[in-house]
Design a protein around this motif. Structure first.
Motif, mmCIF file in Angstrom:
data_model
loop_
_atom_site.group_PDB
_atom_site.id
_atom_site.type_symbol
_atom_site.label_atom_id
_atom_site.label_comp_id
_atom_site.label_asym_id
_atom_site.label_seq_id
_atom_site.Cartn_x
_atom_site.Cartn_y
_atom_site.Cartn_z
ATOM 1 N N GLU A 181 -3.959 -9.222 4.045
ATOM 2 C CA GLU A 181 -3.763 -7.958 3.339
ATOM 3 C C GLU A 181 -5.066 -7.471 2.710
ATOM 4 O OE1 GLU A 181 -0.626 -8.586 0.553
ATOM 5 O OE2 GLU A 181 0.927 -8.578 2.103
ATOM 6 N N GLU A 182 -5.849 -8.404 2.167
ATOM 7 C CA GLU A 182 -7.126 -8.012 1.570
ATOM 8 C C GLU A 182 -8.101 -7.526 2.638
ATOM 9 O OE1 GLU A 182 -8.390 -11.428 -0.620
ATOM 10 O OE2 GLU A 182 -6.826 -11.195 -2.134
ATOM 11 N N ASP A 191 -4.233 -1.642 2.450
ATOM 12 C CA ASP A 191 -2.859 -1.153 2.356
ATOM 13 C C ASP A 191 -2.585 -0.208 3.521
ATOM 14 O OD1 ASP A 191 -0.333 -0.535 1.589
ATOM 15 O OD2 ASP A 191 -0.906 0.654 -0.150
ATOM 16 N N LYS A 229 -1.805 -13.026 2.237
ATOM 17 C CA LYS A 229 -2.535 -12.320 1.183
ATOM 18 C C LYS A 229 -3.980 -12.069 1.618
ATOM 19 C CE LYS A 229 -2.762 -12.225 -3.759
ATOM 20 N NZ LYS A 229 -1.710 -11.244 -3.953
#
Length: 98
Positions: free
Chosen positions: A74-75, A79, A71
């Motif tokens: 991903e941050e 995206d 996570k």
């Protein structure tokens, strides 16, 4: 080495456990490898053993840590599906044109 491998795979430990009527009964204690195998193949049986249940809990903690780390990545990255892929050069072998 072969004896250690054999023991790791096949030999159970044991302990004596008191019963409700005051007797003792023999209880097998699987090692970590055996507990994982029991957990994967025979969940109901594995939950009778404390170390099989503990292995499941440690695996869940590991997975949770991996998810949290992903996570964070991903941050940081964002995206990737939102950005169209633009190749920098054509695919295929490079051929000299004279």
């Amino acid at each position: 080495v072969r004896l250690d491998e054999y023991a790791r795979r096949f030999l159970f430990g044991y302990r004596w456990v008191p019963t409700a009527d005051g007797d003792l009964r023999f209880e097998p204690v699987p090692n970590a490898t055996q507990a994982q195998s029991l957990r994967a193949c025979h969940k109901d049986t594995a939950m009778q053993f404390a170390n099989a249940a503990q292995i499941d809990e440690s695996d869940r903690r590991k997975i949770s840590a991996y998810k949290a780390e992903m996570k964070q990545f991903e941050e940081i990255i964002g995206d990737l599906r939102a950005k169209p892929h633009q190749p920098r050069r054509p695919a295929g072998p490079r051929v000299k044109v004279n």
